[in-house]
Scaffold this motif. Structure first.
Motif, short mmCIF file in Angstrom:
data_model
loop_
_atom_site.label_atom_id
_atom_site.label_comp_id
_atom_site.label_asym_id
_atom_site.label_seq_id
_atom_site.Cartn_x
_atom_site.Cartn_y
_atom_site.Cartn_z
N UNK A 55 67.76 48.19 34.65
CA UNK A 55 66.47 48.23 33.99
C UNK A 55 66.60 48.09 32.47
N UNK A 56 67.49 48.86 31.86
CA UNK A 56 67.70 48.81 30.41
C UNK A 56 69.13 48.44 30.06
N UNK A 57 69.83 47.81 30.99
CA UNK A 57 71.26 47.57 30.81
C UNK A 57 71.60 46.12 31.04
N UNK A 58 72.42 45.58 30.16
CA UNK A 58 72.97 44.25 30.34
C UNK A 58 74.38 44.26 29.77
N UNK A 59 75.37 43.95 30.62
CA UNK A 59 76.77 43.95 30.18
C UNK A 59 77.50 42.88 30.97
N UNK A 60 78.61 42.39 30.40
CA UNK A 60 79.42 41.39 31.10
C UNK A 60 80.84 41.41 30.60
N UNK B 85 99.78 45.06 38.24
CA UNK B 85 98.98 44.84 39.44
C UNK B 85 97.54 45.28 39.23
N UNK B 86 97.25 46.00 38.16
CA UNK B 86 95.90 46.46 37.86
C UNK B 86 95.62 46.14 36.40
N UNK B 87 94.61 45.29 36.17
CA UNK B 87 94.29 44.85 34.82
C UNK B 87 92.87 45.27 34.46
N UNK B 88 92.70 45.76 33.25
CA UNK B 88 91.37 46.14 32.80
C UNK B 88 90.56 44.89 32.46
N UNK B 89 89.30 44.89 32.85
CA UNK B 89 88.37 43.83 32.48
C UNK B 89 87.53 44.38 31.35
N UNK B 90 87.58 43.75 30.20
CA UNK B 90 86.82 44.22 29.04
C UNK B 90 85.33 43.96 29.25
N UNK B 91 84.54 45.01 29.30
CA UNK B 91 83.10 44.90 29.51
C UNK B 91 82.40 44.99 28.16
N UNK B 92 81.68 43.93 27.81
CA UNK B 92 80.91 43.91 26.57
C UNK B 92 79.47 44.31 26.88
N UNK B 93 79.00 45.34 26.21
CA UNK B 93 77.64 45.80 26.42
C UNK B 93 76.70 44.98 25.55
N UNK B 94 75.89 44.15 26.18
CA UNK B 94 74.97 43.28 25.45
C UNK B 94 73.69 44.02 25.09
N UNK B 95 73.19 44.82 26.01
CA UNK B 95 71.97 45.58 25.78
C UNK B 95 72.11 46.87 26.57
#
Length: 129
Positions: free
Chosen positions: A119-124, A30-40
């Motif tokens: 400001x200095x962060x980009x992830x998805x 019922x709870x799934x982790x979403x893999x967050x890729x840090x781009x910047x």
């Protein structure tokens, strides 16, 4: 007596594993982790804890997305887009004050992208409903 005691311990551990797993429902997790890729991401001198800097989970029980910020990034915008790139929801979060952001999960089935920008962060990350 020793065999009886060992049998009792084995039965209790099986019962606890089968009954008390909060992330498992009758139809699967019922709870799934979403893999967050840090781009910047800026250089991090010392995170709040030893876990990932950003964690996200899709909670199917109450149709929410939980985003945990384990570092103070300042103001960030969290956006959820559908497969066509249309914005489904967007919210600004001050990670210096709030470590957790709750968003309503999209209702329609499909593949979605969660984007986190500061400001200095980009992830998805990508998840499916």
């Amino acid at each position: 007596m020793k065999k009886l005691f060992m049998l009792l311990i084995a039965i209790c551990s099986i019962a606890v594993n089968g009954i008390c797993n909060p992330d498992e429902g009758s139809n699967g997790p019922t709870r799934e982790e979403i893999n967050i890729n840090k781009l910047d991401i800026p250089p991090i001198p010392r995170p709040r804890s030893a876990v990932e800097l950003i964690e996200a989970y899709l909670n199917r029980t109450d149709s929410t997305i939980e985003v945990y910020f384990n570092y103070m990034f300042g103001d960030v915008t969290v956006t959820i887009e559908d497969a066509a790139g249309n914005v489904v929801t967007s919210q600004v979060c001050d990670t210096d004050a709030d470590e957790v952001l709750l968003l309503a999960a999209p209702e329609a089935e499909g593949e979605y992208t969660i984007k986190i920008a500061g400001q200095d962060l980009s992830a998805e990350g990508v998840f499916a409903i």
